[in-house]
Design an enzyme around this catalytic site. Structure first.
Site, PDB file in Angstrom:
ATOM      1  N   GLY A 222       0.769  -1.166   0.204  1.00  0.00           N
ATOM      2  CA  GLY A 222      -0.041   0.072   0.135  1.00  0.00           C
ATOM      3  C   GLY A 222       0.857   1.305   0.007  1.00  0.00           C
ATOM      4  N   ALA A 223       0.492   2.145   0.837  1.00  0.00           N
ATOM      5  CA  ALA A 223       1.238   3.620   0.880  1.00  0.00           C
ATOM      6  C   ALA A 223       2.558   3.203   1.444  1.00  0.00           C
ATOM      7  CB  ALA A 223       0.539   4.392   1.839  1.00  0.00           C
ATOM      8  N   GLY A 225       4.807   1.184   0.287  1.00  0.00           N
ATOM      9  CA  GLY A 225       5.570   0.739  -1.262  1.00  0.00           C
ATOM     10  C   GLY A 225       5.645  -0.716  -1.365  1.00  0.00           C
ATOM     11  N   GLY A 251      -2.937  -2.586  -7.508  1.00  0.00           N
ATOM     12  CA  GLY A 251      -1.698  -3.974  -7.499  1.00  0.00           C
ATOM     13  C   GLY A 251      -1.668  -4.595  -8.772  1.00  0.00           C
ATOM     14  N   ASP A 252      -2.757  -4.474  -9.624  1.00  0.00           N
ATOM     15  CA  ASP A 252      -2.706  -5.013 -11.017  1.00  0.00           C
ATOM     16  C   ASP A 252      -1.668  -4.371 -11.930  1.00  0.00           C
ATOM     17  OD1 ASP A 252      -4.818  -6.854 -10.132  1.00  0.00           O
ATOM     18  OD2 ASP A 252      -6.362  -5.254 -10.715  1.00  0.00           O
TER      19      ASP A 252
END
Length: 314
Positions: A222-223, A225, A251-252
């Site tokens: 997520g935020a 990295g 994420g894709d």
């Protein structure tokens, strides 16, 4: 060429609201409809950046026909497989600070005959593929080892397999020795039974997935990295987002960027982070084009096992 399989694709409707007030009547600031599903999004991101890809897409009902129409309008190379049930629809509520509330339908069950037809379509299209990406949730009643069985067949044919799924499907796939898995922080915790609060926890969990069969682990945090864990190497990086719009599909986009850059080493991780950050800055599940991607905003940092991770991972 990169081939993707999405067993549970969707229509994704994103509604932007000023705030989410449970039980109230809320006026939308904007709305959009995008094709969805993890493998579909990987192919869309690759297409947007002129990387050869083909998506295998089962579809059914009015929603399924709308999905195929949207993908055709984007110019996506597809192998479509009609199924008896209806393609699902998902709803995302996006707030101005980047907070996302997502409601996903379970999808439609696939019969054994339909699964065989889909598998045949994947195998027929995979003859020119360097990678096959098997990703996303499984529809109801689909056996959890479906990705594992496909992984075994492709690996024996010399085709690299990337798996991006969760729960029993991920655990089953690990035993088939995929070349790459791409969990997020919650999926790392679920697969290993660990509490992931520090960077060292994330790497330890990734190593457990490698011990279970995965050769490489690209884990999105997520935020915070992402980390790339391979034989004898741990790489960590992060990328800033000036104005977060939606984490749906980030994420894709990360997986697409990693594969597009050769799926190995620091340069591929930089590309993955840049594509993911670009996706977060776009509305709905729009995939980034070259003009959206800012590699100069990616910061590679030394791995610090004591580094705390944020409370949540989108």
């Amino acid at each position: 060429m990169i081939l993707t399989l999405t067993l549970n694709p969707s229509l994704d409707r994103t509604i932007e609201v000023s705030s989410l007030d449970r039980g109230a009547v809320i006026r939308a600031a904007a709305a959009r409809l995008d094709p969805g599903g993890k493998g579909v999004n990987v192919s869309r991101a690759l297409l947007a950046n002129d990387v050869a890809s083909c998506a295998v897409v089962p579809y059914g009902g009015d929603e399924g026909r709308r999905l195929i129409d949207l993908l055709s309008a984007e110019g996506l190379d597809m192998v479509t497989v009609p199924v008896r049930g209806a393609t699902r629809s998902n709803v995302t509520l996006a707030e101005p600070d980047g907070t996302i509330t997502k409601i996903n339908e379970p999808g439609t069950a696939l019969s054994a005959a339909e699964l065989d037809t889909i598998a045949d379509a994947v195998l027929s299209a995979a003859h020119s593929a360097d990678w096959v990406v098997a990703s996303g949730s499984l529809p109801p009643e689909v056996p959890p080892d479906v990705y594992a069985r496909l992984c075994e067949r492709f690996s024996s044919a010399g085709i690299h397999v990337a798996v991006d799924t969760s729960g029993p499907a991920l655990l089953a796939a690990l035993a088939a020795g995929p070349a790459l898995v791409k969990p997020n922080r919650e999926e790392l915790a679920e697969a290993t039974g660990m509490s992931i609060t520090r960077m060292g926890d994330a790497v330890e969990a990734a190593e457990k997935l490698r011990a279970a069969g995965a050769r490489t682990v690209l884990a999105s945090l997520g935020a915070d990295g992402a980390i790339l864990v391979t034989d004898g190497a741990v790489r960590y990086g992060e990328s800033s987002v000036e104005e977060p719009r939606s984490t749906v599909g980030a994420g894709d986009a990360m997986l697409a960027g990693f594969l597009a850059a050769g799926a190995s080493g620091e340069s591929a991780l930089i590309e993955a982070l840049a594509w993911a950050a670009a996706a977060v800055g776009l509305p709905g599940s729009r995939m980034p084009h070259p003009c959206d991607i800012h590699r100069d905003r990616v910061l590679m940092r030394p791995f610090d096992p004591s580094m705390p991770l944020g409370a949540t991972t989108p």
